[in-house]
Write an enzyme that holds these catalytic residues in place. Structure first.
Site, PDB file in Angstrom:
ATOM      1  N   GLY A  52      30.890 -27.267  24.823  1.00 40.64           N
ATOM      2  CA  GLY A  52      31.046 -26.832  26.200  1.00 40.64           C
ATOM      3  C   GLY A  52      31.309 -28.079  27.030  1.00 40.64           C
ATOM      4  O   GLY A  52      30.605 -29.091  26.884  1.00 40.64           O
ATOM      5  N   ALA A  53      32.346 -28.003  27.883  1.00 37.65           N
ATOM      6  CA  ALA A  53      32.839 -29.215  28.538  1.00 37.65           C
ATOM      7  C   ALA A  53      31.758 -30.045  29.258  1.00 37.65           C
ATOM      8  O   ALA A  53      31.615 -31.246  28.979  1.00 37.65           O
ATOM      9  CB  ALA A  53      33.984 -28.844  29.484  1.00 37.65           C
ATOM     10  N   ARG A  94      36.260 -35.574  20.715  1.00 35.47           N
ATOM     11  CA  ARG A  94      37.031 -34.344  20.954  1.00 35.47           C
ATOM     12  C   ARG A  94      38.020 -34.620  22.107  1.00 35.47           C
ATOM     13  O   ARG A  94      37.652 -35.271  23.079  1.00 35.47           O
ATOM     14  CB  ARG A  94      36.120 -33.157  21.319  1.00 35.47           C
ATOM     15  CG  ARG A  94      35.196 -32.740  20.183  1.00 35.47           C
ATOM     16  CD  ARG A  94      34.443 -31.452  20.523  1.00 35.47           C
ATOM     17  NE  ARG A  94      35.308 -30.287  20.414  1.00 35.47           N
ATOM     18  CZ  ARG A  94      34.950 -29.061  20.808  1.00 35.47           C
ATOM     19  NH1 ARG A  94      33.771 -28.861  21.370  1.00 35.47           N
ATOM     20  NH2 ARG A  94      35.768 -28.046  20.666  1.00 35.47           N
ATOM     21  N   GLN A 201      31.552 -18.469  19.413  1.00 40.36           N
ATOM     22  CA  GLN A 201      30.664 -18.921  20.499  1.00 40.36           C
ATOM     23  C   GLN A 201      30.210 -17.741  21.368  1.00 40.36           C
ATOM     24  O   GLN A 201      29.133 -17.765  21.953  1.00 40.36           O
ATOM     25  CB  GLN A 201      31.372 -19.953  21.381  1.00 40.36           C
ATOM     26  CG  GLN A 201      31.554 -21.309  20.748  1.00 40.36           C
ATOM     27  CD  GLN A 201      32.876 -21.445  20.030  1.00 40.36           C
ATOM     28  OE1 GLN A 201      33.438 -20.469  19.559  1.00 40.36           O
ATOM     29  NE2 GLN A 201      33.388 -22.666  19.951  1.00 40.36           N
ATOM     30  N   ASP A 242      37.930 -26.114  30.183  1.00 40.80           N
ATOM     31  CA  ASP A 242      37.767 -27.446  29.589  1.00 40.80           C
ATOM     32  C   ASP A 242      38.563 -28.505  30.325  1.00 40.80           C
ATOM     33  O   ASP A 242      38.212 -29.693  30.300  1.00 40.80           O
ATOM     34  CB  ASP A 242      38.163 -27.418  28.115  1.00 40.80           C
ATOM     35  CG  ASP A 242      37.069 -26.766  27.306  1.00 40.80           C
ATOM     36  OD1 ASP A 242      37.039 -25.525  27.258  1.00 40.80           O
ATOM     37  OD2 ASP A 242      36.213 -27.493  26.783  1.00 40.80           O
TER      38      ASP A 242
HETATM   39  O1  MRU Z   1      34.841 -25.570  21.524  1.00 41.42           O
HETATM   40  P1  MRU Z   1      33.825 -25.352  22.597  1.00 41.42           P
HETATM   41  O2  MRU Z   1      32.737 -24.408  22.175  1.00 41.42           O
HETATM   42  O3  MRU Z   1      33.306 -26.660  23.137  1.00 41.42           O
HETATM   43  O4  MRU Z   1      34.635 -24.658  23.773  1.00 41.42           O
HETATM   44  C1  MRU Z   1      33.938 -24.365  24.964  1.00 41.42           C
HETATM   45  C2  MRU Z   1      34.747 -23.644  25.977  1.00 41.42           C
HETATM   46  O5  MRU Z   1      35.919 -23.378  25.798  1.00 41.42           O
HETATM   47  C3  MRU Z   1      34.061 -23.325  27.275  1.00 41.42           C
HETATM   48  O6  MRU Z   1      34.562 -22.136  27.813  1.00 41.42           O
HETATM   49  C4  MRU Z   1      34.303 -24.466  28.283  1.00 41.42           C
HETATM   50  O7  MRU Z   1      33.984 -25.697  27.714  1.00 41.42           O
HETATM   51  C5  MRU Z   1      33.536 -24.279  29.538  1.00 41.42           C
HETATM   52  S1  MRU Z   1      31.807 -24.561  29.328  1.00 41.42           S
HETATM   53  C6  MRU Z   1      31.070 -24.395  30.852  1.00 41.42           C
END
Ligand code: MRU
Length: 352
Positions: A52-53, A94, A201, A242
Site C-alpha cells: 500500500g503506497a 518497488r 488484497q 499509487d
Molecule cells: O501491490 P499493493 O498491494 O501494494 O497495491 C496497493 C494498491 O494498489 C493500493 O490501492 C494503493 O497503494 C493505495 S493504498 C492507500
C-alpha cells in the site's frame, strides 16, 4: 483495524527496530515481524509483507534509520555516503508507488539540512523525521475520510478494489477511511469488495478490515463487478492510488482501470481517495508511470497451487492506469479535486 494492532510501529530509540504486520499471512494469522536491518525492510516491501503506497513510504523511512545504524561511528562524509547507498537500495524495492520515493527524498532533504551535525545526531533526527512521516499519515487519512464521507449517501452500495485501508497506511486508510468515517457518522453502507487477483488484497485484507469493523460487506470475484453494477447494487466506487500524475491519470492496483470503465458504462461515480503525497506532478501523464512487473508464479502458482500449464506465457503487471476522464473526483486531505484537471490539481497539490 483492531484498536491495539498497528500496521507498523517503531520500538525504542534510534537503537530500536521496526515491527510490522506480515500482511502475507492475513487473514489466517495476525503475525508481526521484526525488521532490525535495512535488508529486512527491503524484503518486507518487495514481498508485500508491508504494502500500500503510504505504508511503503513509512516503512522505507524507518528503513533509512536502520540502514544508517553502522555509520554513526564514522565521519560526516561516510555517513552521507552510507545514507545515499541506503536510499538507492530502498528505492529499488518497488517502482510504482510514488510515496516510496517521496519519503526517501524527505529523509535525504532532512539529512542535508542538518549536514553540520554529528552522524549520531543526524541519525536521531532521521528517526524523528520517520516518526513524523508516520504520524502525519494518520491525520491525512482521517481528513480524507471526512472529505470523502460527504460524497456518499446513507444506504449506498459502494465498491472498492484492492486494499486502501488501515493496513495500507499508518491507520484508517484512504478509500476505506471514507467508508469508516461514514460508519462513524451513522451512514449505512454496504461494501462490495473485489477480491483483486492475483494476490487477493481485497479478499485477504480489505474483507478482513471490514469484518474487524463490522462494516457490512460482500466479497466478489473481480469479474463480477459488471454484473453487480448492472443489478443496481453499487452507487459509487472508491479506490486508492499509487501514483497520480499532473493531469490526474491514476495508477492503482491492476484491475482498477477495468472497474473505472465499468463504472462509466453504468453512470456510477468513480472516486480516487489519496493523500497529496501520492501525486507526482513531475510526470505529465499516466503513460510515464513505471508499472511494476511481478513474477509469473503469482499467476501460475498462486498461494502454492499450480493453476496453469507448465510453460504458458504469462504477463503480470501489478498496476494499471485509469485515465483522468474516468475519475469523477479525487479526495485528498486538502479537499476534493472536482473536476479532475491540471488546474485543479496544481491548485490543491502544487501549493504546498
Ligand atoms: O501491490 P499493493 O498491494 O501494494 O497495491 C496497493 C494498491 O494498489 C493500493 O490501492 C494503493 O497503494 C493505495 S493504498 C492507500
Amino acid at each position: 483495524m483492531t484498536e491495539n494492532i498497528e500496521t507498523m510501529r517503531w520500538l525504542g530509540d534510534e537503537r530500536g527496530h521496526l515491527v510490522l504486520i506480515d500482511q502475507t499471512r492475513l487473514p489466517q494469522e495476525l503475525v508481526e515481524i521484526e525488521c532490525r536491518d535495512v535488508e529486512s525492510v527491503w524484503e518486507a516491501i518487495k514481498q508485500l509483507r508491508v504494502r500500500g503506497a503510504p505504508a511503503i513510504g513509512i516503512a522505507a523511512a524507518y528503513g533509512v534509520v536502520l540502514g544508517t545504524s553502522t555509520a554513526t561511528g564514522g565521519t560526516r562524509e561516510q555517513f552521507a555516503r552510507r545514507l545515499g547507498e541506503v536510499i538507492d537500495y530502498l528505492a529499488g524495492s518497488r517502482p510504482t508507488a510514488v510515496n516510496l520515493f517521496w519519503a526517501l527524498e524527505r529523509m535525504q532533504t532532512k539529512a542535508r539540512s542538518l549536514a553540520d551535525n554529528s552522524p549520531a545526531a543526524l541519525r536521531r533526527a532521521l528517526l524523528a523525521e520517520a516518526r513524523g512521516i508516520h504520524e502525519e499519515d494518520r491525520s491525512l487519512c482521517r481528513a480524507i475520510g471526512r472529505y470523502g464521507a460527504e460524497l456518499l449517501t446513507d444506504g449506498s452500495g459502494v465498491l472498492t478494489h484492492c486494499n486502501a485501508g488501515g493496513l495500507a497506511t499508518a491507520e484508517y486508510g484512504t478509500a476505506l477511511s471514507v467508508f469508516f468515517t461514514c460508519q462513524d457518522q451513522g451512514k449505512r453502507l454496504h461494501v462490495y469488495v473485489d477480491e483483486t487477483r492475483p494476490l487477493l488484497q481485497g479478499a485477504r485484507l480489505t474483507a478482513w478490515e471490514l469484518a474487524q469493523r463490522k462494516l457490512p460487506a460482500t466479497l466478489i470475484c473481480d469479474n463480477m463487478a459488471g454484473q453487480v453494477m448492472r443489478e443496481g447494487k453499487v452507487q459509487a466506487v472508491v479506490v486508492g492510488a499509487d501514483r497520480i500524475t499532473a493531469n490526474g491519470d491514476t495508477a492503482n492496483k491492476i484491475g482498477t482501470y477495468s472497474v473505472a470503465v465499468l463504472a462509466a458504462a453504468h453512470q456510477i461515480p468513480f472516486y480516487v481517495a489519496a493523500p497529496t503525497t501520492t501525486f507526482d506532478l513531475s510526470l505529465d501523464s499516466g503513460n510515464l508511470i513505471p508499472i511494476e512487473q511481478r513474477s509469473r508464479e503469482e499467476i501460475t502458482h498462486g498461494f502454492g497451487r499450480q493453476t496453469a500449464p507448465e510453460g504458458i506465457d504469462v504477463y503480470n503487471p501489478a498496476f494499471d492506469v485509469t485515465p483522468a476522464r474516468l475519475i469523477r473526483a479525487i479526495i485528498t486531505e486538502r479537499g476534493i479535486i472536482d473536476p479532475v484537471n491540471r488546474e485543479n490539481i496544481a491548485q490543491v497539490v502544487g501549493g504546498t
